[in-house]
Design an enzyme around this catalytic site. Structure first.
Site, short mmCIF file in Angstrom:
data_model
loop_
_atom_site.label_atom_id
_atom_site.label_comp_id
_atom_site.label_asym_id
_atom_site.label_seq_id
_atom_site.Cartn_x
_atom_site.Cartn_y
_atom_site.Cartn_z
N LYS A 43 78.21 110.05 38.22
CA LYS A 43 78.89 110.25 36.93
C LYS A 43 79.67 111.56 37.05
O LYS A 43 79.25 112.50 37.74
CB LYS A 43 77.83 110.38 35.82
CG LYS A 43 78.37 110.87 34.48
CD LYS A 43 79.32 109.87 33.84
CE LYS A 43 79.91 110.42 32.54
NZ LYS A 43 80.95 109.51 31.97
N ASN A 67 84.94 102.08 25.70
CA ASN A 67 83.93 103.14 25.71
C ASN A 67 84.54 104.45 25.28
O ASN A 67 85.71 104.75 25.57
CB ASN A 67 83.30 103.28 27.10
CG ASN A 67 84.04 104.26 27.97
OD1 ASN A 67 83.83 105.48 27.90
ND2 ASN A 67 84.98 103.77 28.77
N CYS A 128 89.84 111.73 31.98
CA CYS A 128 88.88 111.30 30.96
C CYS A 128 89.60 111.22 29.61
O CYS A 128 90.14 112.22 29.13
CB CYS A 128 87.70 112.26 30.85
SG CYS A 128 86.53 111.71 29.58
N ILE A 190 92.76 102.79 38.65
CA ILE A 190 92.96 103.62 37.49
C ILE A 190 91.63 103.92 36.78
O ILE A 190 90.65 103.18 36.96
CB ILE A 190 93.91 102.92 36.49
CG1 ILE A 190 93.35 101.58 36.04
CG2 ILE A 190 95.33 102.84 37.03
CD1 ILE A 190 94.15 100.86 34.96
N ASN A 191 91.68 104.91 35.93
CA ASN A 191 90.60 105.11 34.96
C ASN A 191 90.82 104.09 33.85
O ASN A 191 91.79 103.31 33.87
CB ASN A 191 90.67 106.55 34.42
CG ASN A 191 89.33 107.06 33.92
OD1 ASN A 191 88.60 106.35 33.24
ND2 ASN A 191 89.00 108.28 34.29
C1 LIG Z 1 84.54 111.29 32.46
C2 LIG Z 1 84.81 110.75 31.27
C3 LIG Z 1 85.19 109.36 31.10
C4 LIG Z 1 84.61 108.58 30.14
C5 LIG Z 1 83.61 109.10 29.18
O1 LIG Z 1 82.62 109.76 29.60
O2 LIG Z 1 83.83 108.85 27.97
N1 LIG Z 1 84.98 107.28 29.98
C6 LIG Z 1 85.95 106.70 30.75
O3 LIG Z 1 86.29 105.50 30.60
N2 LIG Z 1 86.52 107.44 31.73
C7 LIG Z 1 86.20 108.75 31.94
O4 LIG Z 1 86.78 109.38 32.87
#
Ligand SMILES: C=Cc1c(C(=O)O)[nH]c(=O)[nH]c1=O
Length: 310
Positions: A43, A67, A128, A190-191
């Site tokens: 994480k 999320n 993030c 991607i994120n």
């Molecule tokens: C590190 C925070 C991230 C989070 C989060 O901890 O809310 N959620 C994501 O979809 N991508 C992120 O990079």
């Protein structure tokens, strides 16, 4: 059959978890290490432990997820202690994800990581979308360039960046030009697609509590965006910068498509959250069927070889 060449290492499988999923606790990380994934990522860590956003902060749908976790994590020392011990017992390099609440914190964390005995890959999360009041760093091109300049003035271990999706050719070009200036080991695209909105029409209500229901979208919803970003950076970046493909990988076909676009490693988030670590064996089995049907005996025979229409 699935050997994957990534910098100076060959993984036995291109699959791993996406940071944030199945990687919060020692138990989850051990399960990842014992799964059919090629390796795993922690994480995203911050210097100090974080509770994250109020719940409900994750919601799954048939097509994916939303999320707004808010970067909950058990703190840098917890994960550094884990990877320092674990890297002595697993053969494959481990990925250590770093996020931060500020550039100063990023630098402080990376200096501690540089001075530690961690030998794996560092994933600097610049994307993030869920920390209230904190814009996604990688949407600020100057800030991104400044951070990478500072980081590479002292960081000598292999490091890559986790990027948000871009949607404009000019932004693809701008980001590629910036990234090509640095000795990056990889780029992970991607994120989640930031600040989407999923609603419950029965309750006439959003489905997560933080940020009035706005959150990062994952799963099947985002695969076309993920494939485009993987392809763009594969075709624009120095070949020494490898691509990790993340976003919308549910089946062996999705994995095949990311590899065809040029990805070397593949991260699975939403589907891992839904299915558990058995997802890795299933996707590998499905990918094997596809490769055999096409006469491929290894990934390098087709990786990156997506054709355009002439
Ligand atoms: C590190 C925070 C991230 C989070 C989060 O901890 O809310 N959620 C994501 O979809 N991508 C992120 O990079």
């Amino acid at each position: 059959m699935f050997e994957t060449f990534f910098k100076n290492y060959t993984f036995q499988s291109p699959l791993m978890n996406a940071s944030g999923v199945h990687c919060m606790t020692i138990e989850e990380l051990d399960e990842m290490a014992d799964s059919k994934a090629g390796t795993f990522v922690t994480k995203s860590v911050t210097r100090q432990k974080r509770q994250g956003n109020p719940e409900p902060r994750y919601y799954g749908t048939p097509l994916g997820s939303i999320n707004s976790m808010g970067l909950p994590n058990l703190g840098f020392d917890y994960y550094l202690d884990y990877v320092s011990k674990r890297q002595k017992t697993v053969s494959q390099p481990i990925f250590f994800s770093v996020a931060s609440m500020s550039m100063e914190e990023n630098i402080e964390t990376l200096k501690k990581l540089e001075d530690s005995d961690f030998q794996g890959f560092t994933e600097l999360n610049l994307s993030c979308p869920n920390v209230a009041g904190k814009p996604q760093v990688a949407y600020d091109f100057d800030l991104t360039e400044n951070i990478l300049t500072e980081v590479f003035s002292f960081f000598t271990k292999p490091l890559g960046v986790k990027l948000p999706p871009y949607f404009d050719i000019a932004h693809f070009d701008q980001m590629a030009t910036i990234l090509n200036q640095f000795p990056l080991a990889f780029v992970n695209s991607i994120n989640s697609v930031g600040n989407g909105l999923i609603i419950d029409p029965e309750k006439e209500q959003v489905v997560i509590k933080p940020k009035e229901g706005f959150g990062g979208i994952g799963g099947q919803y985002i695969k076309p965006v993920a494939l485009a970003n993987v392809r763009v950076f594969y075709t624009r970046l120095n070949p020494s910068i490898q691509i990790i493909g993340t976003g919308g990988i549910v089946s062996g076909q999705d994995a095949f498509e990311h590899l065809l676009c040029g990805a070397s490693m593949l991260q699975i988030g939403t589907q891992l959250y839904k299915e558990g670590t058995s997802v890795f064996a299933r996707i590998l089995a499905e990918l094997e069927v596809i490769m055999k049907a096409k006469g491929y005996t290894n990934i390098e025979q087709f990786r990156g070889k997506l054709k355009t229409i002439e």
